[in-house]
Structure formats: structure tokens, C-alpha cells
Design a protein around this motif. Sequence first.
Motif, mmCIF file in Angstrom:
data_model
loop_
_atom_site.group_PDB
_atom_site.id
_atom_site.type_symbol
_atom_site.label_atom_id
_atom_site.label_comp_id
_atom_site.label_asym_id
_atom_site.label_seq_id
_atom_site.Cartn_x
_atom_site.Cartn_y
_atom_site.Cartn_z
ATOM 1 N N GLN A 176 0.848 -1.212 -0.139
ATOM 2 C CA GLN A 176 0.133 -0.150 -0.090
ATOM 3 C C GLN A 176 0.724 1.070 -0.112
ATOM 4 O OE1 GLN A 176 -2.222 -0.818 3.612
ATOM 5 N NE2 GLN A 176 -3.962 -1.389 2.356
ATOM 6 N N ASP A 177 0.239 2.067 -0.550
ATOM 7 C CA ASP A 177 1.235 3.483 -0.690
ATOM 8 C C ASP A 177 0.898 4.350 0.418
ATOM 9 O OD1 ASP A 177 2.488 5.710 -1.578
ATOM 10 O OD2 ASP A 177 0.835 6.512 -2.853
ATOM 11 N N THR A 178 1.675 4.116 1.612
ATOM 12 C CA THR A 178 1.275 4.545 2.952
ATOM 13 C C THR A 178 2.527 5.241 3.214
ATOM 14 O OG1 THR A 178 2.181 2.781 4.280
ATOM 15 C CG2 THR A 178 -0.364 2.855 3.877
ATOM 16 N N ALA A 179 2.610 6.688 3.925
ATOM 17 C CA ALA A 179 3.601 7.226 4.425
ATOM 18 C C ALA A 179 4.516 6.404 5.307
ATOM 19 C CB ALA A 179 3.182 8.346 5.451
ATOM 20 N N ARG A 180 3.752 5.493 6.264
ATOM 21 C CA ARG A 180 4.598 4.609 7.253
ATOM 22 C C ARG A 180 5.473 3.527 6.487
ATOM 23 N NH1 ARG A 180 0.661 3.930 10.161
ATOM 24 N NH2 ARG A 180 1.449 4.477 12.307
ATOM 25 N N GLY A 181 4.955 3.136 5.199
ATOM 26 C CA GLY A 181 5.583 1.942 4.341
ATOM 27 C C GLY A 181 6.791 2.827 3.865
ATOM 28 N N HIS A 182 6.607 3.821 3.355
ATOM 29 C CA HIS A 182 7.703 4.759 2.596
ATOM 30 C C HIS A 182 8.705 5.172 3.727
ATOM 31 C CE1 HIS A 182 6.282 5.329 -1.531
ATOM 32 N NE2 HIS A 182 5.171 5.286 -1.164
ATOM 33 N N LEU A 183 8.474 5.469 4.676
ATOM 34 C CA LEU A 183 9.322 6.013 5.776
ATOM 35 C C LEU A 183 10.280 4.753 6.235
ATOM 36 C CD1 LEU A 183 7.213 8.602 7.617
ATOM 37 C CD2 LEU A 183 9.264 9.023 6.621
ATOM 38 N N ARG A 184 9.680 3.561 6.499
ATOM 39 C CA ARG A 184 10.151 2.215 6.897
ATOM 40 C C ARG A 184 11.404 1.970 5.608
ATOM 41 N NH1 ARG A 184 7.636 -0.943 11.035
ATOM 42 N NH2 ARG A 184 8.131 -2.562 10.209
ATOM 43 N N ALA A 185 10.974 2.203 4.556
ATOM 44 C CA ALA A 185 11.741 1.867 3.210
ATOM 45 C C ALA A 185 13.020 2.680 3.398
ATOM 46 C CB ALA A 185 10.812 2.017 2.161
ATOM 47 N N ILE A 186 12.844 4.028 3.619
ATOM 48 C CA ILE A 186 13.978 4.971 3.762
ATOM 49 C C ILE A 186 14.975 4.512 4.807
ATOM 50 C CG2 ILE A 186 14.561 7.198 4.435
ATOM 51 C CD1 ILE A 186 11.895 8.182 3.038
ATOM 52 N N VAL A 187 14.252 4.185 5.919
ATOM 53 C CA VAL A 187 15.215 3.498 7.014
ATOM 54 C C VAL A 187 15.987 2.468 6.601
ATOM 55 C CG1 VAL A 187 15.120 2.732 9.554
ATOM 56 C CG2 VAL A 187 13.655 4.641 8.983
ATOM 57 N N GLU A 188 15.042 1.371 5.992
ATOM 58 C CA GLU A 188 15.945 0.301 5.686
ATOM 59 C C GLU A 188 16.808 0.546 4.893
ATOM 60 O OE1 GLU A 188 12.701 -2.328 4.637
ATOM 61 O OE2 GLU A 188 11.838 -2.008 6.562
ATOM 62 N N GLY A 189 16.448 1.118 3.765
ATOM 63 C CA GLY A 189 17.465 1.519 2.745
ATOM 64 C C GLY A 189 18.706 2.029 3.246
ATOM 65 N N ASN A 190 18.810 2.879 4.150
ATOM 66 C CA ASN A 190 20.019 3.465 4.629
ATOM 67 C C ASN A 190 21.092 2.518 5.545
ATOM 68 O OD1 ASN A 190 20.427 6.658 4.523
ATOM 69 N ND2 ASN A 190 18.216 6.222 4.331
ATOM 70 N N PHE A 191 20.268 1.326 5.894
ATOM 71 C CA PHE A 191 21.191 0.327 6.535
ATOM 72 C C PHE A 191 21.059 -0.922 5.741
ATOM 73 C CE2 PHE A 191 19.880 3.020 9.884
ATOM 74 C CZ PHE A 191 20.941 3.229 10.515
ATOM 75 N N ASP A 192 20.991 -0.838 4.208
ATOM 76 C CA ASP A 192 21.011 -1.824 3.202
ATOM 77 C C ASP A 192 22.618 -2.322 3.293
ATOM 78 O OD1 ASP A 192 19.759 -3.209 0.827
ATOM 79 O OD2 ASP A 192 21.840 -2.220 0.105
ATOM 80 N N ARG A 193 22.809 -3.583 3.051
ATOM 81 C CA ARG A 193 24.071 -3.990 2.847
ATOM 82 C C ARG A 193 25.100 -3.149 2.272
ATOM 83 N NH1 ARG A 193 25.007 -7.558 6.843
ATOM 84 N NH2 ARG A 193 23.177 -8.761 7.286
#
Length: 198
Positions: A81-98
Motif C-alpha cells: 500500500q502507498d502509505t507514509a509509514r511504508g515509505h518511511l520504513r523503506a527509507i530507514v531500511e535502505g539507509n542500512f542496506d548491505r
Amino acid sequence: MPKLGMEPIRRQQLIQATMTAIDEVGLADTTVAVIARKAGVSTGIISHYFGGKDGLLEATMRRILGDLGESVRQRQAILEQDTARGHLRAIVEGNFDRSQVSQSVMKTWLAFWATSMHKPSLQRLQHVNDRRLHSNICYQFRRHLDHEQARSAASGLAALIDGLWLRGALAPEGINITRAVTLGHEYVEEQLANTTAP
């Protein structure tokens, strides 16, 4: 005369050699000669493609930043779903990507930050990166919060991401990705608690 199509390959070799050299000997001792030796090319190739060490460091950081952007986009592309929560979680996770937490990449980031305080071209790149992160986070928070609340929440999340990453990069045991991501997600949840999508 260089073979047709060799330039992208050479550029990638030199970028990888730069990260390896910084990892092994630090930025101060990463000379053009050291990079050329690790890449198996002449020093003239570095001058030809990048204009010197500073140009190569900038190109290396652009590659790392490109990888960071791609890691966030990949996570956002698979959101159910296109939610702010989902996008923000993706930003957090992307910054700690391998792609952002290998030893050579972390040392390159640290070298870049230190050098950017003295090199205008690198300072501009750092400024653009900071603004992009803050803007992307703020945009998502604005879907739930007023302008000032969103700016404050975005500043807090950006600082949290940078702080967790920096502490992990400097820790002898390395970065605890799971813990860092969990703390980022918890911050997002706290900011969005008791809000509804507009």
C-alpha cells in the motif's frame, strides 16, 4: 586507443579500487598511484577519466549514493500500500542496506564526510544528499502532520539515521543493522501515533 565500451568498466574498476584502498590504508595514504596499482591501470587513466583523486572520490561517492537511492526505491516499489509509514520504513531500511554498511563503503563515507568540509565540490554533494534525505522524509510525514511537525519529525529521523549509522561505523564490533532499523521504525511509529492519513 582504448577499446570501445571499456570506459564504464574502467570507471567501475577505479571506483572499487578507491574503496578498497581507503579501507586498507585510509584516505590520506590513498594516492593515485595506489589506486591505479589496485585497479591494474596506469595513473594517467585516473587523470583522464576523473581529473585526479578528488574527482575519483566524488565519483565514488556518487556511486555509493546511487546505490543508496536504489536500495530505497526497491523497497518502496514492493510496498503493498502507498502509505507514509511504508515509505518511511523503506527509507530507514535502505539507509542500512548491505550496500551501505560494508567495511569499505563505511570507511569511504567517513572519508567523504571529513573531506567535504574542505572541498567545495564534495561539500555540495553532501549538501544535496542531506537535503534530499530530509525532503523525502518530510514529504511522507506531511501526509499525516502539519508543516512544522513534519519538518521536526523529518529532522529527528534524519539525525537518528545518521547517528545510528555513525555509531555503528565507529564501533569495533560493527553496525547492528537489525537494532538500527528497529530503532528507526520505532521512531516512525512514535511520530505517526494517533494520526490518520489525510
